[in-house]
Scaffold this active site. Sequence first.
Site, PDB file in Angstrom:
ATOM      1  N   MET A  30      39.653  46.418  47.420  1.00  0.00           N
ATOM      2  CA  MET A  30      40.322  45.338  48.157  1.00  0.00           C
ATOM      3  C   MET A  30      39.553  45.055  49.449  1.00  0.00           C
ATOM      4  SD  MET A  30      44.339  45.745  47.441  1.00  0.00           S
ATOM      5  CE  MET A  30      44.641  47.107  48.523  1.00  0.00           C
ATOM      6  N   LEU A  33      35.595  48.054  53.233  1.00  0.00           N
ATOM      7  CA  LEU A  33      34.926  49.177  52.575  1.00  0.00           C
ATOM      8  C   LEU A  33      34.486  50.241  53.578  1.00  0.00           C
ATOM      9  CD1 LEU A  33      32.762  47.201  49.985  1.00  0.00           C
ATOM     10  CD2 LEU A  33      35.119  48.028  49.785  1.00  0.00           C
ATOM     11  N   GLY A  36      34.120  56.163  51.546  1.00  0.00           N
ATOM     12  CA  GLY A  36      34.782  56.541  50.291  1.00  0.00           C
ATOM     13  C   GLY A  36      34.413  55.558  49.177  1.00  0.00           C
ATOM     14  N   HIS A  37      34.471  54.257  49.489  1.00  0.00           N
ATOM     15  CA  HIS A  37      34.070  53.250  48.493  1.00  0.00           C
ATOM     16  C   HIS A  37      32.583  53.408  48.163  1.00  0.00           C
ATOM     17  CE1 HIS A  37      37.492  51.066  50.541  1.00  0.00           C
ATOM     18  NE2 HIS A  37      37.856  50.977  49.290  1.00  0.00           N
ATOM     19  N   GLU A 148      40.124  59.225  43.824  1.00  0.00           N
ATOM     20  CA  GLU A 148      41.292  60.104  43.614  1.00  0.00           C
ATOM     21  C   GLU A 148      42.225  60.098  44.807  1.00  0.00           C
ATOM     22  OE1 GLU A 148      39.731  63.946  42.418  1.00  0.00           O
ATOM     23  OE2 GLU A 148      40.492  63.529  40.398  1.00  0.00           O
ATOM     24  N   LYS A 149      41.812  59.477  45.890  1.00  0.00           N
ATOM     25  CA  LYS A 149      42.695  59.348  47.060  1.00  0.00           C
ATOM     26  C   LYS A 149      44.023  58.726  46.614  1.00  0.00           C
ATOM     27  CE  LYS A 149      43.835  57.801  51.334  1.00  0.00           C
ATOM     28  NZ  LYS A 149      44.515  56.605  50.917  1.00  0.00           N
ATOM     29  N   VAL A 176      36.892  61.317  49.808  1.00  0.00           N
ATOM     30  CA  VAL A 176      35.919  61.587  50.873  1.00  0.00           C
ATOM     31  C   VAL A 176      36.713  61.770  52.160  1.00  0.00           C
ATOM     32  CG1 VAL A 176      33.915  60.704  52.140  1.00  0.00           C
ATOM     33  CG2 VAL A 176      34.166  60.217  49.694  1.00  0.00           C
ATOM     34  N   SER A 185      40.310  56.033  54.489  1.00  0.00           N
ATOM     35  CA  SER A 185      41.170  54.983  53.959  1.00  0.00           C
ATOM     36  C   SER A 185      40.931  53.729  54.790  1.00  0.00           C
ATOM     37  CB  SER A 185      42.632  55.416  54.109  1.00  0.00           C
ATOM     38  OG  SER A 185      43.484  54.294  54.031  1.00  0.00           O
TER      39      SER A 185
HETATM   40  O1  PAF Z   1      42.800  50.995  45.087  1.00  0.00           O
HETATM   41  C1  PAF Z   1      42.700  49.802  45.447  1.00  0.00           C
HETATM   42  O2  PAF Z   1      41.983  49.454  46.396  1.00  0.00           O
HETATM   43  C2  PAF Z   1      43.469  48.732  44.675  1.00  0.00           C
HETATM   44  O3  PAF Z   1      44.723  49.176  44.313  1.00  0.00           O
HETATM   45  C3  PAF Z   1      42.684  48.175  43.479  1.00  0.00           C
HETATM   46  C4  PAF Z   1      42.475  49.239  42.406  1.00  0.00           C
HETATM   47  C5  PAF Z   1      41.357  47.634  43.922  1.00  0.00           C
HETATM   48  C6  PAF Z   1      43.478  47.030  42.831  1.00  0.00           C
HETATM   49  O4  PAF Z   1      43.679  45.984  43.741  1.00  0.00           O
END
Ligand code: PAF
Length: 280
Positions: A30, A33, A36-37, A148-149, A176, A185
């Site tokens: 979403m 970033l 973790g991403h 897994e967060k 992470v 987060s």
């Molecule tokens: O984990 C997230 O960021 C969201 O729930 C996801 C999987 C991208 C769906 O919008």
Amino acid sequence: MKVINNIKELRKCLARYRKEGLTVGLVPTMGALHEGHASLVRRSVEENDVTVVSIFLNPTQFNDPKDLERYPRTLEADCRLLEACKADIAFAPTVKEIYPEPDTRQFSYPPTDSVMEGAMRPGHFNGVCQIVSKLFMYVEPDRAYFGEKDYQQIAVIRRMVEDLGFKLEIVPCPVVRQSDGLALSSRNSLLSAEERVIAANIYRVMKESCSLGLSVQQTHDYVVEEINKIDGLEVQYFSIVDGDSLADVSSWDDAPSIVGCITVFCGTKPIRLIDHIRYK
Ligand code: PAF
């Protein structure tokens, strides 16, 4: 890296790669970033020929409009991070592109989607299933990467994949953490410097609880009481559950894998933080 905003162009581009026999990894996000991403994207880049990262702040999974409103939006910085991680495609559609009409589909996978976050945020996992199923249909990835967060989210998505027969592998990736243990987060950016320090106690206490030799109930009570003692933190729920079905357990022998899932309100706004710990 290509930045694509519409589904037709995304499909056209991916069809070319598929013709060449290339494998595709998808990292749904979403935006906002962080490292973790980045760890998910790097893993996908390592394991697939082509990596698609979706950046879409999905309105249907927010049951609280204020939460959606204040969710951080950082598209330019996100694209820079994705370039650095060597992602191939950033798919950043508008809400109209994804939902030209309201999505009326209903998904229901109890108990995975009815307990914990499912109980606290009615409709949340339905919205997650709506967007993730659409992304799977557009991208048709070989593998999809999730942090897994959001432990419960992975359990729900696994059930959806089984139910709808998507032919892909779900790859769960470890949380992470900052050096003090706070799980990364996107919501952390909404915390003040002081709140960030306080928030690190969530993981500290859960970790401590692993080595005390307590029963399940005592472990539950210990974690809740110790966190609630800290000014600025308030536990919403702490559930000790079967790591696969997410059903409650009452003894450490009840399941081969057991995790504790927690949600804590932090600070005065307050910001809702989630985390988990694996007991076995
Ligand atoms: O984990 C997230 O960021 C969201 O729930 C996801 C999987 C991208 C769906 O919008």
